[in-house]
Enzyme design. Structure first.
Site, PDB file in Angstrom:
ATOM      1  N   LYS A 175       1.960 -25.305 -50.734  1.00  0.00           N
ATOM      2  CA  LYS A 175       3.016 -25.329 -49.710  1.00  0.00           C
ATOM      3  C   LYS A 175       3.180 -26.787 -49.308  1.00  0.00           C
ATOM      4  O   LYS A 175       2.367 -27.343 -48.585  1.00  0.00           O
ATOM      5  CB  LYS A 175       2.583 -24.481 -48.516  1.00  0.00           C
ATOM      6  N   SER A 229      -1.960 -33.266 -39.742  1.00  0.00           N
ATOM      7  CA  SER A 229      -2.350 -33.662 -38.385  1.00  0.00           C
ATOM      8  C   SER A 229      -3.632 -32.943 -37.944  1.00  0.00           C
ATOM      9  O   SER A 229      -3.954 -31.856 -38.446  1.00  0.00           O
ATOM     10  CB  SER A 229      -1.231 -33.330 -37.419  1.00  0.00           C
ATOM     11  N   VAL A 232      -2.872 -29.258 -36.433  1.00  0.00           N
ATOM     12  CA  VAL A 232      -2.712 -28.165 -37.404  1.00  0.00           C
ATOM     13  C   VAL A 232      -4.025 -27.928 -38.155  1.00  0.00           C
ATOM     14  O   VAL A 232      -4.465 -26.790 -38.314  1.00  0.00           O
ATOM     15  CB  VAL A 232      -1.553 -28.454 -38.388  1.00  0.00           C
ATOM     16  N   GLU A 250      -8.223 -33.129 -44.234  1.00  0.00           N
ATOM     17  CA  GLU A 250      -8.076 -34.585 -44.102  1.00  0.00           C
ATOM     18  C   GLU A 250      -6.996 -34.831 -43.066  1.00  0.00           C
ATOM     19  O   GLU A 250      -5.847 -34.419 -43.246  1.00  0.00           O
ATOM     20  CB  GLU A 250      -7.701 -35.222 -45.447  1.00  0.00           C
ATOM     21  N   CYS A 284      -2.242 -42.443 -43.215  1.00  0.00           N
ATOM     22  CA  CYS A 284      -3.403 -42.038 -42.416  1.00  0.00           C
ATOM     23  C   CYS A 284      -4.409 -43.180 -42.342  1.00  0.00           C
ATOM     24  O   CYS A 284      -5.191 -43.269 -41.401  1.00  0.00           O
ATOM     25  CB  CYS A 284      -4.049 -40.799 -43.026  1.00  0.00           C
ATOM     26  N   GLU A 385      -3.434 -41.445 -32.302  1.00  0.00           N
ATOM     27  CA  GLU A 385      -2.684 -41.827 -33.501  1.00  0.00           C
ATOM     28  C   GLU A 385      -1.180 -41.818 -33.207  1.00  0.00           C
ATOM     29  O   GLU A 385      -0.659 -40.830 -32.691  1.00  0.00           O
ATOM     30  CB  GLU A 385      -2.985 -40.833 -34.632  1.00  0.00           C
TER      31      GLU A 385
HETATM   32  P1  NAP Z   1       1.349 -31.719 -40.164  1.00  0.00           P
HETATM   33  O1  NAP Z   1       2.480 -31.547 -39.246  1.00  0.00           O
HETATM   34  O2  NAP Z   1       0.007 -31.279 -39.723  1.00  0.00           O
HETATM   35  O3  NAP Z   1       1.761 -30.949 -41.508  1.00  0.00           O
HETATM   36  C1  NAP Z   1       0.952 -30.955 -42.652  1.00  0.00           C
HETATM   37  C2  NAP Z   1       1.255 -29.712 -43.474  1.00  0.00           C
HETATM   38  O4  NAP Z   1       0.839 -28.554 -42.735  1.00  0.00           O
HETATM   39  C3  NAP Z   1       2.751 -29.501 -43.762  1.00  0.00           C
HETATM   40  O5  NAP Z   1       2.912 -28.937 -45.032  1.00  0.00           O
HETATM   41  C4  NAP Z   1       3.139 -28.524 -42.670  1.00  0.00           C
HETATM   42  O6  NAP Z   1       4.305 -27.776 -42.964  1.00  0.00           O
HETATM   43  C5  NAP Z   1       1.915 -27.634 -42.652  1.00  0.00           C
HETATM   44  N1  NAP Z   1       1.765 -26.839 -41.429  1.00  0.00           N
HETATM   45  C6  NAP Z   1       2.283 -27.075 -40.195  1.00  0.00           C
HETATM   46  N2  NAP Z   1       1.922 -26.080 -39.346  1.00  0.00           N
HETATM   47  C7  NAP Z   1       1.174 -25.192 -40.066  1.00  0.00           C
HETATM   48  C8  NAP Z   1       0.528 -23.959 -39.758  1.00  0.00           C
HETATM   49  N3  NAP Z   1       0.558 -23.436 -38.533  1.00  0.00           N
HETATM   50  N4  NAP Z   1      -0.157 -23.313 -40.739  1.00  0.00           N
HETATM   51  C9  NAP Z   1      -0.229 -23.845 -41.978  1.00  0.00           C
HETATM   52  N5  NAP Z   1       0.395 -25.005 -42.331  1.00  0.00           N
HETATM   53  C10 NAP Z   1       1.075 -25.682 -41.385  1.00  0.00           C
HETATM   54  O7  NAP Z   1       1.192 -33.244 -40.640  1.00  0.00           O
HETATM   55  P2  NAP Z   1       2.326 -34.215 -41.187  1.00  0.00           P
HETATM   56  O8  NAP Z   1       3.196 -34.591 -40.033  1.00  0.00           O
HETATM   57  O9  NAP Z   1       2.959 -33.654 -42.408  1.00  0.00           O
HETATM   58  O10 NAP Z   1       1.473 -35.484 -41.664  1.00  0.00           O
HETATM   59  C11 NAP Z   1       1.082 -36.505 -40.804  1.00  0.00           C
HETATM   60  C12 NAP Z   1      -0.383 -36.385 -40.444  1.00  0.00           C
HETATM   61  O11 NAP Z   1      -1.147 -36.281 -41.629  1.00  0.00           O
HETATM   62  C13 NAP Z   1      -0.937 -37.591 -39.712  1.00  0.00           C
HETATM   63  O12 NAP Z   1      -1.756 -37.158 -38.659  1.00  0.00           O
HETATM   64  C14 NAP Z   1      -1.781 -38.298 -40.770  1.00  0.00           C
HETATM   65  O13 NAP Z   1      -2.833 -39.077 -40.270  1.00  0.00           O
HETATM   66  C15 NAP Z   1      -2.268 -37.151 -41.566  1.00  0.00           C
HETATM   67  N6  NAP Z   1      -2.660 -37.563 -42.907  1.00  0.00           N
HETATM   68  C16 NAP Z   1      -3.994 -37.613 -43.204  1.00  0.00           C
HETATM   69  C17 NAP Z   1      -4.412 -38.024 -44.455  1.00  0.00           C
HETATM   70  C18 NAP Z   1      -5.859 -38.066 -44.806  1.00  0.00           C
HETATM   71  O14 NAP Z   1      -6.174 -38.046 -45.985  1.00  0.00           O
HETATM   72  N7  NAP Z   1      -6.763 -38.112 -43.844  1.00  0.00           N
HETATM   73  C19 NAP Z   1      -3.475 -38.400 -45.423  1.00  0.00           C
HETATM   74  C20 NAP Z   1      -2.129 -38.340 -45.092  1.00  0.00           C
HETATM   75  C21 NAP Z   1      -1.725 -37.912 -43.825  1.00  0.00           C
HETATM   76  P3  NAP Z   1       5.757 -28.282 -42.442  1.00  0.00           P
HETATM   77  O15 NAP Z   1       5.989 -29.589 -43.097  1.00  0.00           O
HETATM   78  O16 NAP Z   1       6.664 -27.216 -42.901  1.00  0.00           O
HETATM   79  O17 NAP Z   1       5.636 -28.401 -40.947  1.00  0.00           O
END
Ligand code: NAP
Length: 484
Positions: A175, A229, A232, A250, A284, A385
């Site tokens: 997904k 994030s 989530v 992650e 990230c 963040e």
């Molecule tokens: P996000 O909002 O948490 O979304 C990540 C994924 O989770 C998306 O596919 C999202 O779908 C899905 N999701 C959202 N709500 C969900 C739920 N209730 N159940 C299951 N899946 C759900 O994060 P983002 O905005 O895409 O990415 C930014 C964040 O990622 C930042 O905090 C960054 O630091 C972190 N990040 C971490 C790393 C690492 O390796 N540590 C690498 C890259 C990014 P939708 O898109 O449809 O909402």
């Protein structure tokens, strides 16, 4: 009407039952819609997981090098389209074209690396204490794995989850993030083109709340690998904790770069600008805190501000642009909100701080690279963040003070130090609370062949990438064989 992209379920490109779609919009020019993707829900996810479960035994029965062959062949396909896939990534996510090209190349390298793992390191033999007994460990795939990926590395992250999962003999339901579904689509498309058996990879787009949630709830799923994030990720962990499902999370960071007094100032400035502002700070591993020894604070900051003000913001497809847009209006608002929070907390704005509007900026979500001085460790801008081009500066009295500031956050993803003092560098390596540690390099810019992951609130579970990635996607079996 722009292109309509479909889900991949059981080897078929299919629409979702509701026939609803959502648009993929260019954040540098919101008039441009790259395509429409399926607004899938629980039904499609259910189908994809069921089909993945049916396909898994035959896939696991293939010799691992034969599974790896699909990754090698898909890598060839991707390489032949490198420029167009990268340009689409710039259009959907906003990062500059050279950054996007580097990322697609990395996804290709990941496919090749894990393609090679098909013929390597799957088991080891250990001597028995009993005569004529042969003992060894072997790896078995888990079954069906669910992959949930973010928008900021829309090619590399899906690749670094999918490739080890597949080569280990699992089948996959992915997904992707709704803000950047085209880059992962291209990976899946390449695997289909090289004939990967039906049901082995499945791709279902839709909101996190609907499709993502259904994926983690499906009983066939044996593991969930999530990047995104903390909010989530932590909610998924809670949801899965009652079941025997392996979880890998992650998540966010608040990554520091420490600059010690012996550093070459121009070199340190390059490292800070690269870490804080490239990819619009939407990594990230981006640096969001510069912790500078007080002896060099003033001259370093002068150079840093001058270099930051010279950065060119604009569409990532234009040559010479350093910083693209925020990925969408929400992220832009988050950036601007934190800029206001920092001001209201008493941090001193040194440069940037505004949304860019008019002319080439009119149709996009552009924000100036921003630096705050006089940031105190307990301010929200020092702790939370932002995920945008906003850098906080803190002065440290000495090395010990710098370490205290660097470790004084809940996160622990990446951290760097700029210094030629070998003693200090080793002390930093030993006591910094981070999973990724860089010396005289930016906090961001990791390589695919080494393990990746953080500590503290940034990460949970086993490592991704490099040789450790296979641990998450396999279970060991131990064999004792009396042969005489
Ligand atoms: P996000 O909002 O948490 O979304 C990540 C994924 O989770 C998306 O596919 C999202 O779908 C899905 N999701 C959202 N709500 C969900 C739920 N209730 N159940 C299951 N899946 C759900 O994060 P983002 O905005 O895409 O990415 C930014 C964040 O990622 C930042 O905090 C960054 O630091 C972190 N990040 C971490 C790393 C690492 O390796 N540590 C690498 C890259 C990014 P939708 O898109 O449809 O909402």
């Amino acid at each position: 009407m722009s292109d309509v992209y479909r889900n991949l379920i059981a080897g078929q490109w299919v629409e979702c039952n509701s026939k609803k779609t959502f648009p993929n919009i260019n954040p540098a020019n919101t008039d441009e819609v790259l395509g429409h993707f399926q607004a899938s829900g629980a039904e499609e996810v259910q189908m994809a997981c069921d089909e993945a479960a049916k396909a898994q035994p035959a896939w696991a029965a293939l010799p691992a090098p034969a599974r790896g062959e699909y990754l090698f062949k898909a890598a060839e396909k991707l390489e032949s389209r490198l420029d167009s896939i990268a340009a689409d990534m710039t259009r959907e996510e906003g990062k500059t074209f050279p950054e996007a090209k580097g990322e697609v190349k990395r996804a290709i390298n990941i496919f090749r690396y894990f393609g090679g793992e098909g013929a390597r390191s799957f088991s080891y033999q250990i001597p028995s204490e009993r005569p004529n007994v042969f003992c060894y460990m072997m790896r078995k795939p888990l079954g069906v794995v669910g992959l949930i990926t973010p928008w900021n590395f829309p090619s590399a992250i899906p690749a670094w989850k999918m490739a080890p999962a597949l080569v280990a003999g699992n089948t996959v339901v992915m997904k992707p993030a709704s803000l950047a579904p085209l880059s992962p689509y291209r990976l899946i498309e390449a695997l289909v083109e090289v004939g990967i058996p039906a049901g082995v990879v499945n791709y279902v787009t839709g909101s996190g709340g609907a499709a993502g949630n259904a994926l983690v709830e499906h009983p066939a799923i044996r593991a969930v690998s999530f990047t995104g994030s903390c909010g989530v990720g932590n909610s998924l962990h809670k949801k899965l904790s009652g079941r025997k499902v392996r979880v890998q999370l992650e998540m966010g960071g608040k990554n520091p770069t420490i600059v010690l007094k012996d550093a070459d100032l121009d070199y340190a400035v390059d490292i800070l600008v690269n870490g804080a502002f490239f990819s619009t700070g939407q990594k990230c591993t981006a640096c969001s805190r510069a912790i500078i020894e007080k002896d060099i604070y003033k001259p370093l900051v002068e150079k840093l501000v001058a270099k930051t003000q010279a950065l060119k913001v604009g569409s990532g497809l234009e040559p010479g642009i350093h910083i693209g847009p925020a990925v969408d209006e929400n992220q832009l608002e988050t950036d601007l909100k934190y800029i206001e929070i920092a001001k209201s907390e008493g941090a001193k704005l040194l440069c940037g701080g505004n949304r860019l509007t008019g002319g080439i900026y009119e149709k996009g979500f552009f924000v100036e690279p921003t630096i705050f001085d006089e940031v105190k460790p307990d301010m929200r801008i020092a702790q939370e963040e932002v995920f945008g081009p906003v850098l906080s500066l803190m002065a440290a009295n000495d090395f010990e003070d710098a370490m205290r500031l660097a470790n004084g956050v809940q996160f622990g993803l990446s951290a760097s130090i700029v210094s030629r003092d070998l003693t200090r560098v080793h002390q930093f390596i030993n006591s910094i609370e981070a999973g990724l540690i860089t010396i005289n390099l930016p906090t961001a810019g990791v390589e695919y062949q080494l393990p990746f992951g953080g500590t503290k609130e940034s990460s949970f579970g086993m490592r991704e990438q490099g040789p450790l990635a296979l641990d998450f996607y396999t279970e060991s079996r131990t064999v004792y064989m009396k042969y005489a």
